[in-house]
Design a protein around this motif. Structure first.
Motif, PDB file in Angstrom:
ATOM      1  N   UNK A 141       0.828  -1.208   0.000  1.00 56.39           N
ATOM      2  CA  UNK A 141       0.000   0.000   0.000  1.00 56.39           C
ATOM      3  C   UNK A 141       0.859   1.253   0.000  1.00 56.39           C
ATOM      4  N   UNK A 142       1.921   1.247   0.783  1.00 53.51           N
ATOM      5  CA  UNK A 142       2.687   2.483   0.789  1.00 53.51           C
ATOM      6  C   UNK A 142       3.666   2.570  -0.363  1.00 53.51           C
ATOM      7  N   UNK A 143       4.106   1.410  -0.835  1.00 54.38           N
ATOM      8  CA  UNK A 143       4.969   1.429  -2.015  1.00 54.38           C
ATOM      9  C   UNK A 143       4.181   1.962  -3.206  1.00 54.38           C
ATOM     10  N   UNK A 144       2.958   1.459  -3.373  1.00 55.39           N
ATOM     11  CA  UNK A 144       2.126   1.927  -4.481  1.00 55.39           C
ATOM     12  C   UNK A 144       1.831   3.418  -4.331  1.00 55.39           C
ATOM     13  N   UNK A 145       1.593   3.844  -3.106  1.00 53.27           N
ATOM     14  CA  UNK A 145       1.356   5.269  -2.884  1.00 53.27           C
ATOM     15  C   UNK A 145       2.573   6.092  -3.315  1.00 53.27           C
ATOM     16  N   UNK A 146       3.755   5.570  -3.043  1.00 54.78           N
ATOM     17  CA  UNK A 146       4.955   6.296  -3.478  1.00 54.78           C
ATOM     18  C   UNK A 146       5.060   6.301  -5.001  1.00 54.78           C
ATOM     19  N   UNK A 147       4.554   5.252  -5.616  1.00 54.20           N
ATOM     20  CA  UNK A 147       4.629   5.172  -7.081  1.00 54.20           C
ATOM     21  C   UNK A 147       3.712   6.180  -7.763  1.00 54.20           C
ATOM     22  N   UNK A 148       2.677   6.638  -7.062  1.00 50.93           N
ATOM     23  CA  UNK A 148       1.849   7.694  -7.644  1.00 50.93           C
ATOM     24  C   UNK A 148       2.745   8.847  -8.075  1.00 50.93           C
ATOM     25  N   UNK A 149       3.836   9.019  -7.344  1.00 52.52           N
ATOM     26  CA  UNK A 149       4.769  10.091  -7.660  1.00 52.52           C
ATOM     27  C   UNK A 149       5.933   9.574  -8.512  1.00 52.52           C
ATOM     28  N   UNK A 150       6.466   8.428  -8.097  1.00 54.69           N
ATOM     29  CA  UNK A 150       7.711   7.958  -8.713  1.00 54.69           C
ATOM     30  C   UNK A 150       7.542   7.581 -10.186  1.00 54.69           C
ATOM     31  N   UNK A 151       6.343   7.217 -10.618  1.00 58.55           N
ATOM     32  CA  UNK A 151       6.179   6.803 -12.018  1.00 58.55           C
ATOM     33  C   UNK A 151       6.036   7.994 -12.959  1.00 58.55           C
ATOM     34  N   UNK A 152       6.004   9.201 -12.425  1.00 61.36           N
ATOM     35  CA  UNK A 152       5.903  10.351 -13.318  1.00 61.36           C
ATOM     36  C   UNK A 152       7.299  10.869 -13.642  1.00 61.36           C
ATOM     37  N   UNK A 153       7.497  11.389 -14.854  1.00 62.07           N
ATOM     38  CA  UNK A 153       8.846  11.877 -15.201  1.00 62.07           C
ATOM     39  C   UNK A 153       9.096  13.262 -14.634  1.00 62.07           C
ATOM     40  N   UNK A 154       9.019  13.396 -13.319  1.00 62.85           N
ATOM     41  CA  UNK A 154       9.200  14.695 -12.681  1.00 62.85           C
ATOM     42  C   UNK A 154      10.424  14.651 -11.768  1.00 62.85           C
ATOM     43  N   UNK A 155      11.260  15.684 -11.879  1.00 62.99           N
ATOM     44  CA  UNK A 155      12.427  15.774 -11.003  1.00 62.99           C
ATOM     45  C   UNK A 155      11.944  15.934  -9.571  1.00 62.99           C
ATOM     46  N   UNK A 156      12.462  15.100  -8.664  1.00 63.73           N
ATOM     47  CA  UNK A 156      12.042  15.153  -7.270  1.00 63.73           C
ATOM     48  C   UNK A 156      11.041  14.063  -6.930  1.00 63.73           C
ATOM     49  N   UNK A 157      10.410  13.494  -7.941  1.00 64.48           N
ATOM     50  CA  UNK A 157       9.480  12.380  -7.716  1.00 64.48           C
ATOM     51  C   UNK A 157      10.000  11.092  -8.354  1.00 64.48           C
ATOM     52  N   UNK A 158      10.622  11.268  -9.515  1.00 64.56           N
ATOM     53  CA  UNK A 158      11.009  10.095 -10.290  1.00 64.56           C
ATOM     54  C   UNK A 158      12.253   9.461  -9.679  1.00 64.56           C
ATOM     55  N   UNK A 159      12.043   8.768  -8.556  1.00 59.71           N
ATOM     56  CA  UNK A 159      13.170   8.242  -7.810  1.00 59.71           C
ATOM     57  C   UNK A 159      12.966   6.754  -7.564  1.00 59.71           C
ATOM     58  N   UNK A 160      14.025   5.986  -7.710  1.00 58.86           N
ATOM     59  CA  UNK A 160      13.891   4.539  -7.551  1.00 58.86           C
ATOM     60  C   UNK A 160      13.754   4.117  -6.094  1.00 58.86           C
ATOM     61  N   UNK A 161      14.149   4.982  -5.160  1.00 61.68           N
ATOM     62  CA  UNK A 161      14.054   4.562  -3.760  1.00 61.68           C
ATOM     63  C   UNK A 161      12.764   5.035  -3.100  1.00 61.68           C
ATOM     64  N   UNK A 162      11.824   5.577  -3.894  1.00 62.53           N
ATOM     65  CA  UNK A 162      10.634   6.135  -3.283  1.00 62.53           C
ATOM     66  C   UNK A 162       9.844   5.107  -2.465  1.00 62.53           C
ATOM     67  N   UNK A 163       9.811   3.863  -2.939  1.00 59.52           N
ATOM     68  CA  UNK A 163       9.071   2.826  -2.209  1.00 59.52           C
ATOM     69  C   UNK A 163       9.563   2.667  -0.778  1.00 59.52           C
ATOM     70  N   UNK A 164      10.816   2.219  -0.605  1.00 57.09           N
ATOM     71  CA  UNK A 164      11.335   2.053   0.758  1.00 57.09           C
ATOM     72  C   UNK A 164      11.419   3.367   1.545  1.00 57.09           C
TER      73      UNK A 164
END
Lengths: 451, 321
Positions: A227-250
């Protein structure tokens, strides 16, 4: 009525009856303070409902969100609520599977927080929708490619599992209440009667219950992480600087444990005080819980360093602009206050044993929790003001975001609702699990005898 | 809306379209949407009808039908399908743009947008302190690998076979994930109720025009899909007085200048002028190409980068319809 001993663990001579009566006692009295508190929460919720009605009629334009800050306070709240709800799994599941038996008296507190928080996470998403009337389009036209669909299903799954995980260990306690709370109002007795689903404490019932609980605490683990990994992906899957990060899940998961653990410390303090549970939520529990909080904060600090140092080291075009804004620009005061008062200082302070006592640790936990909330705000909003092309030909106020009263009132109402859910539940159910604590003290046999 | 130089079917479609727009009188021809094959037998009698463009035309009474309820569904269906055998592409010549902003006005008029809503937005750019500033029109790039459509939870925004990225505001739930995902700021949200009369509001929604706009949903550049269906150039392209825009079909390798109407090979135009797309490293494969701002012989006159305060309650000088 004897008052519970202060600041001392239960002595070995404590009888099962004493434990039971200590934990049931708060349910007998509906104090004046409690009534005022519930009314206060309801007023906040009504104000929020009014503000939300205003938003429904006028459109999301009544918020401060605009095209360059299309997500605002509501989405930050959503992330925050999801984060807080994760504590239910950490304490009921991870600690239990690791045989950390000290956590037994706080399992229910963490599950209550999980249920209240995840409900408000779901509510926050609907509040944020431009067309809440079309919410059924999600199951009707859902596309599996969209992380929102993943979130939709996983939030609902987590809500159901959290409710089950709250309910299952309650069954024997409800049966005790059914038998003991004979002078309770009729509706309350009815609830006990219904929810105890014929619990008699037979050997086969115990066996079934324990197995069911074990299944659920294992099941909730992958769901909680998802649930929280997916929530982080709401941001991480967009090509935006500051969101598009591979460690957003953990990064998000570790941050979630910080938020949830601090919420538990605050709740422990409140219930200990209000229900005179000093013998059950002892200094030892606060000590352990705060050590756990330190651990989660260290982990979160580690991910923070990863997130900011790596991006900051290369200082690529948009990453650099984003970090400039966070470290030195408009957001800098909020960012540094949050990082220092909400993370660094609490870690340092909690390293000293006196700080892990109930009162000081509760105060520290409030800072940590507020910091955790502001951190979500800082993750969600500034990135959006940093698009590839300059922001032009729109009114100047499109370039910043300060929540409106409507958003703030609605936000406070979600907070009040989460607290009200918890308040009402602990009005009729014991906040510390009776049978689990009794088991811990070695009173198994009594349960088997109780027919 | 000129119909010259079109075959019979196309002008009939055109006619149908116009009458549909005219449908304030609740009567319109819609049977013509379907192919010529299944037309009912003509009776020889003719009825005169006025089209939206002011032309008086005659039509067989057997072909006059009330606008059916399915109209919306039909528009949605063909809007999703797109025009087979095309892959639309736009070329923007930055050396030509004088910031006339006729494109912005035409677009806002056609799509009934507020003054601060830009399907196409002319930005004032300066790449480095030592190079000359220039104006840069920025529509939606109709990416071949669009980050926005991927994240849509309900398939309200989609990419058609002709490459256009559209939005169905009858489906959109207003989550704004696509706005967050678009790196080019091409998407806008209807934060307020559009200032429509009851009549304007109740028009049949055309997914290829995204009109009427709806509160709580997304709006964005559509490459004027409604005009392309009629064989016309997009609103912005036609409105430009400075020859900035070329528009055409990648599969035909041909683009037409909106001002001079000159048609050229797309690949040659790009090659000769060192055409490029923005932020190729993002992998979005934009279908809007730019020619660099070279040899500019006119002055750059900066204007205010921000509008005056937004006035949510007043609609601008409104629609072309």
């Amino acid at each position: 009525m004897s008052s519970a001993p202060l600041h001392s663990d239960l002595s070995d001579s404590t009888s099962y009856e004493k434990i039971r009566e200590d934990l049931i006692r708060p349910l007998h009295k509906n104090t004046f303070g409690n009534q005022v508190w519930i009314r206060f929460l309801i007023i906040l919720i009504l104000l929020g409902a009014f503000a939300y009605g205003h938003q429904l009629i006028k459109g999301l334009g009544v918020t401060a969100m605009r095209d360059y800050s299309a997500w605002g306070l509501y989405i930050s709240n959503f992330v925050f609520w999801v984060a807080v709800s994760l504590i239910g799994s950490l304490i009921s599941s991870i600690l239990k599977l690791l045989n950390q038996n000290w956590s037994t008296p706080i399992t229910r507190i963490s599950e209550l927080i999980a249920v209240g928080a995840i409900t408000m996470a779901a509510a926050s998403i609907v509040i944020d929708m431009g067309r809440p009337d079309r919410v059924l389009n999600i199951p009707l036209h859902g596309r599996l490619q969209s992380p929102i669909i993943w979130d939709f299903f996983i939030v609902n799954t987590y809500l159901v599992i959290s409710l089950i995980l709250l309910y299952l260990p309650l069954i024997p306690d409800i049966a005790i209440l059914r038998d003991r709370m004979t002078n309770a109002p009729k509706w309350q007795k009815k609830i006990y009667e219904l929810l105890s689903i014929g619990w008699q404490g037979t050997q086969s019932q115990w066996k079934l219950l324990k197995r069911a609980i074990l299944v659920m605490i294992i099941l909730i683990l992958p769901v909680a992480f998802s649930i929280h990994t997916v929530t982080s992906w709401l941001f991480a899957v967009t090509p935006r600087a500051g969101w598009h990060s591979t460690i957003f899940g953990p990064y998000f998961v570790s941050g979630a444990f910080v938020a949830g653990a601090s919420a538990v410390v605050i709740a422990m303090y409140v219930f200990r005080k209000r229900q005179n549970l000093q013998a059950y939520l002892t200094d030892k529990h606060f000590n352990k819980m705060n050590l756990l909080l330190i651990l989660t904060m260290l982990l979160y600090a580690y991910f923070n360093i990863n997130e900011y140092l790596v991006a900051g080291y290369t200082w690529q075009r948009l990453d650099g602009k984003h970090l400039q804004e966070l470290f030195l620009g408009h957001e800098a005061p909020l960012f540094w206050l949050t990082q220092i008062l909400g993370l660094v200082l609490p870690i340092i302070l909690l390293l000293f044993r006196p700080m892990r006592k109930p009162l000081p640790s509760m105060i520290i936990a409030i800072f940590v929790l507020i910091g955790a909330w502001i951190k979500r705000f800082l993750i969600v909003i500034p990135v959006q003001f940093n698009p590839q092309f300059p922001i032009q030909n729109v009114p100047e106020h499109f370039t910043h975001y300060i929540p409106t009263y409507t958003e703030i009132v609605v936000t406070l109402a979600t907070l009040a609702t989460a607290i009200l859910i918890i308040t009402l539940l602990v009005r009729i159910f014991p906040v510390v699990p009776i049978w689990e604590v009794a088991h811990e003290k070695g009173f198994h046999k009594i349960f088997k005898a109780e027919k | 809306m000129k119909n010259k130089g079109k075959d019979r079917t196309e002008s009939r479609r055109d006619f149908l379209k116009n009458t549909a727009i005219l449908s304030a009188g609740a009567m319109a021809v819609s049977g013509l949407v379907s192919s010529c094959g299944d037309q009912p037998a003509e009776s020889g009698e003719k009825v005169a009808l006025l089209t939206a463009s002011g032309e008086l035309v005659e039509v067989d009474p057997s072909q006059i039908k009330k606008v059916r309820k399915e109209k919306l569904g039909e528009l949605q269906e063909r809007g999703r399908e797109g025009l087979a055998g095309h892959h639309w592409v736009m070329v923007i010549d930055l050396s030509k743009c004088k910031n006339a902003r006729k494109c912005m006005a035409a677009c806002q008029g056609a799509h009934e947008l507020r003054p601060y809503q830009h399907h196409i937005n002319v930005l004032q750019m300066q790449d480095t302190p030592s190079t000359a500033p220039y104006y840069m029109p920025k529509p939606c790039y109709h990416c071949d690998n669009p980050p926005c459509t991927k994240v849509c939870p309900v398939n309200a925004t989609f990419k058609r076979q002709d490459g256009i990225v559209l939005i169905d505001n009858e489906r959109c739930i207003g989550c704004r994930f696509c706005v967050a995902a678009c790196p080019y700021s091409a998407r806008m949200f209807q934060w307020f109720e559009p200032d429509y009369t009851e009549e304007q509001k109740n028009r049949v929604y055309d997914v290829e025009l995204n009109v009427p706009q709806k509160r709580g949903t997304i709006t964005k550049c559509l490459f004027s899909a409604d005009r392309l269906r009629k064989g016309q150039l997009p609103y912005c392209v036609s409105a430009c007085p400075n020859g900035v825009y070329w528009f055409g079909d990648k599969l035909e390798d041909a683009v037409t200048n909106g001002t001079s109407k000159e048609t050229r090979k797309f690949s040659e135009l790009i090659k000769e002028n060192a055409g490029y797309t923005y932020f190729e490293d993002l992998g979005t494969k934009p279908q809007v190409y730019y020619l660099p701002p070279k040899n500019r012989t006119f002055d750059y006159e900066p204007v205010d980068k921000f509008l005056k305060e937004e006035q949510p309650s007043t609609h601008h000088e409104s629609s072309t319809h």
